[in-house]
Enzyme design. Structure first.
Site, mmCIF file in Angstrom:
data_model
loop_
_atom_site.group_PDB
_atom_site.id
_atom_site.type_symbol
_atom_site.label_atom_id
_atom_site.label_comp_id
_atom_site.label_asym_id
_atom_site.label_seq_id
_atom_site.Cartn_x
_atom_site.Cartn_y
_atom_site.Cartn_z
ATOM 1 N N GLU A 33 -23.720 59.498 6.221
ATOM 2 C CA GLU A 33 -23.823 58.224 4.950
ATOM 3 C C GLU A 33 -22.379 57.495 5.290
ATOM 4 O OE1 GLU A 33 -25.165 60.304 1.306
ATOM 5 O OE2 GLU A 33 -24.257 58.420 0.136
ATOM 6 N N LYS A 61 -26.117 66.435 -5.701
ATOM 7 C CA LYS A 61 -26.285 65.401 -4.253
ATOM 8 C C LYS A 61 -25.436 65.442 -3.538
ATOM 9 C CE LYS A 61 -27.308 61.769 -1.574
ATOM 10 N NZ LYS A 61 -26.580 61.217 -0.828
ATOM 11 N N ASP A 120 -26.809 75.867 8.874
ATOM 12 C CA ASP A 120 -28.118 75.916 8.006
ATOM 13 C C ASP A 120 -28.142 75.341 6.910
ATOM 14 O OD1 ASP A 120 -31.038 75.701 7.780
ATOM 15 O OD2 ASP A 120 -31.767 77.577 8.590
ATOM 16 N N HIS A 133 -18.708 51.928 -1.688
ATOM 17 C CA HIS A 133 -19.869 51.993 -1.003
ATOM 18 C C HIS A 133 -20.396 50.943 0.090
ATOM 19 C CE1 HIS A 133 -22.457 55.319 -0.216
ATOM 20 N NE2 HIS A 133 -23.845 54.411 0.314
#
Lengths: 465, 465
Positions: free
Chosen positions: A110, A305, A321, A418
């Site tokens: 991202e 998030k 992991d 962004h």
């Protein structure tokens, strides 16, 4: 649906002339697939599911590492491997934690995440850096049991054999004990009020610098097997199924494998030209945003998030992991009965304090940490940290990420940075040259960026040439 | 801590003879780092944080793609990129969904996951395959507002200008509308009972085959800006800060972007030699295990983590954002106030039914889906699915994964399969030859596998040669 229709039919005709018409489902069934070589797998899949004229095989092979031995190691991490999927491997420099300066490796596809972490790192480097503290490191495992006899009989048996159970798994735990860890506690939980005949053998572990999943699972399965023997020997069961080990497995929820990280400074030191507002106003707006993520589930999910953008990128880079880390972090975020922010902010007496508290069960030995050459390099880049030190680094990266995101959101808005990255991606997609890219960059400085707007702009540019 | 101590000091001496002793922190500060070229970044980092004698630079470069243009595209996905981090790119064949056969691409570094999904796929292919249904596709965004005036005034203003707000963002939404989506609903939420002066502009979207994050965020920021103008124009505010857009951003929690997938069959059809028990017993034990994950948070986290092993591997392979999917799925798992399993099982009237219900906000256009060559190939392999079709594929892969995991746990135990893969990894690490590997494989068939046991075994093998 299900790939290339016409080509599939053609293959069928070529491969089995005269055979009866297959059903749509049978036609793509691949038996014995896992036994094929890597190239055979690729050939078979491409012939069945992709256009034959394409150079997809070359594409897959172009991602293979030229060192065959290394590629074999990578292939054997998983199964049915065809190639390597690549993700950008970058770094966020200047992350100061407890006075030490780290260059943190981050693996993320991202845009803006690494830039944001780096920006927050620089901002806080000039204001005393990040602080972190490990609160606890306990791991947990469960042997889920069904017992339809008298609960007190099972409890009696457990108490009688408790020290025996420790001894039974000693061959498995001795190595970990030498390193300062091991199986630290065993107890029996009566959960028959939740489900008829349901008990748990609850086990606690210290696993030092290993994440410990294989160690914990091996110990738990051995405990389960021994319980089967002890019960059969000592308790009179009418039917064989009156006692049963349902399953034995570690828990990925480790709320007591916990790290806290924070930044703080006098409010006036938050002053920064790019804020576009006074430091007092910013502190108020920032803390309100965090408070909203503590009371609104829709915001909380997005807020967390963003934290995980930072956290997972280090998890991936160090061969840990991320599914385990994600599951644990979000369960922890929901522990009060309401899903909430993992970070918290307070502004008191002119002082700004922003912190994260998050359970992180990580390893810096075992698993892929030594087997994946880039995970190994990531750990070297961090000075071969202990698991505790890595917990601090990961938590800080999550906090830095969240600081940058909330700062953007409450000042310029998140789209500005962004969309700049998004513009680059679109321009790459349109195969623009340097001149076109520069013109687009200038044009879209104050324009809304969308795929159609950018392709329109580039189309116009090209039509005037 | 923080990398290579002696070498760092040496570099310091070489680089700035006669300069005053730097503090430990300053010494690693890297200013203007993001402006350096990729090779300059690598050189600087290696010189500061890693052993100089090592060939780490060659290692980083060995992962670059030989096609420079492609590598540049990959580099520009993110920032401060040094190389490509590789993860195994494999496939699970024979996943039959609603009668169509898919070969599902999976990107995952954990052993046994692809094998487990493949095994479950084969098992269910012979029992009617997986079914899936899209329940809804609504996306959500929020403009968080502070307004310290009379709530009814803001409500009046919103109602008055509601259709105007739709018009204001029409240039941004027209493209999406042409594709059948757009901004579908706007409402004002009074949340002053939660926080003084706190309101939300709540926006709902359909984004067709795009995940839609950039689209939604652009629309929300435009709505926020317009609200600022409308309030300043129409409402008399005493101070400028009496109305403020705190932030405008999509929500990653999309409980109404929901898919259900399931398998079912008569209990007797579950019969399989490898179960080691009757199909009736297996169905009972399996459903009890799922029930435990519905009532025990420690088990629920691990259970869902296993589901996400399957889900994230497809998310990664198709260029979607696994942090968004994780955050949403776990928040959904906690929606009742207790964190619970995402899958559910019932055995009724001799019939076995196992299902997953999970919110998944995915894209098959936009983002990296077309930019990442392997993500693009993954989508081609799946027949270039719509976002809805991908939702079904992803949910099914999660369900298949969970079926395989719970089946292993309740029959052979999870370590048997897992440790076989673990053994391979350890043997790779010990640089064993084929003969040693074969001997180790046979020896550890019934032995507990740990790093020390395997290295001991290999050491012994070698000492007798």
């Amino acid at each position: 649906m299900g790939g290339k229709k016409e080509a599939k039919e053609m293959t069928q005709v070529l491969e089995s002339p005269g055979s009866k018409e297959p059903t749509s489902r049978d036609e793509s069934v691949m038996r014995g697939f896992s036994k094929l070589s890597k190239e055979e797998k690729i050939d078979l899949i491409l012939s069945k599911f992709l256009e034959q004229e394409s150079d997809q095989k070359e594409l897959l092979k172009s991602f293979w590492h030229k060192n065959e031995k290394l590629q074999k190691t990578l292939d054997e991490f998983s199964e049915n491997t065809l190639s390597n999927f690549v993700l950008p491997f970058g770094v966020a420099p200047n992350i100061v934690i407890n006075g030490e300066n780290y260059c943190v490796p981050m693996v993320i596809e991202e845009s803006s995440v690494v830039a944001a972490a780096s920006k927050a790192a620089k901002f806080w480097m000039e204001r005393g850096g990040f602080k972190a503290e490990i609160l606890s490191t306990k791991k947990v495992g469960q042997v889920h049991l069904h017992f339809s006899g008298e609960p007190k009989e099972l409890k009696k048996l457990f108490n009688q054999y408790k020290s025996h159970l420790f001894k039974v798994v000693a061959p498995l735990t001795s190595n970990m004990e030498e390193r300062g860890g091991g199986l630290t506690s065993l107890s029996l939980k009566d959960l028959t009020h939740k489900e008829e005949g349901y008990f748990q053998l609850w086990a606690e572990f210290e696993t030092c610098d290993a994440m410990g999943a294989n160690f914990i699972n091996s110990v738990l399965e051995a405990l389960g097997k021994e319980l089967n023997i002890l019960v059969a020997k000592d308790l009179k069961m009418e039917r064989e199924e009156d006692f049963e080990v349902i399953m034995a497995i570690l828990s990925n929820y480790t709320p007591e494998c916990l790290v806290k990280a924070w930044v703080d400074c006098p409010v006036e030191q938050l002053a920064d030209k790019s804020l576009g507002m006074s430091p007092e106003h910013f502190a108020k707006k920032f803390s309100k945003s965090v408070r909203i993520a503590e009371m609104d589930v829709n915001r909380a999910t997005t807020h967390n998030k963003g934290i995980m953008n930072g956290i997972d990128s280090v998890i991936l880079a160090t061969g840990n992991d991320f599914r385990a880390v994600e599951a644990c972090a979000h369960t922890y975020a929901a522990r009060s009965g309401e899903y909430k922010s993992l970070t918290h902010c307070r502004v008191e007496n002119g002082h700004f304090h922003f912190e994260i508290e998050i359970p992180l069960s990580l390893g810096t030995v075992g698993g892929l940490t030594a087997l994946h050459p880039l995970a190994k390099m990531s750990l070297e880049l961090l000075g071969n940290p202990s698991a505790k030190e890595l917990m601090a680094i990961v938590a800080v990266t999550g906090l830095a990420q969240n600081f940058a995101a909330v700062r953007s959101l409450t000042t310029t808005g998140i789209q500005k940075g962004h969309m700049k990255m998004h513009l680059m991606n679109i321009l790459n997609h349109l195969e623009t040259n340097e001149e076109e890219r520069e013109k687009a960059r200038i044009h879209f400085e104050d324009e809304v960026i969308s795929f159609s707007a950018v392709s329109e702009f580039v189309k116009n540019l090209r039509s005037y040439q």
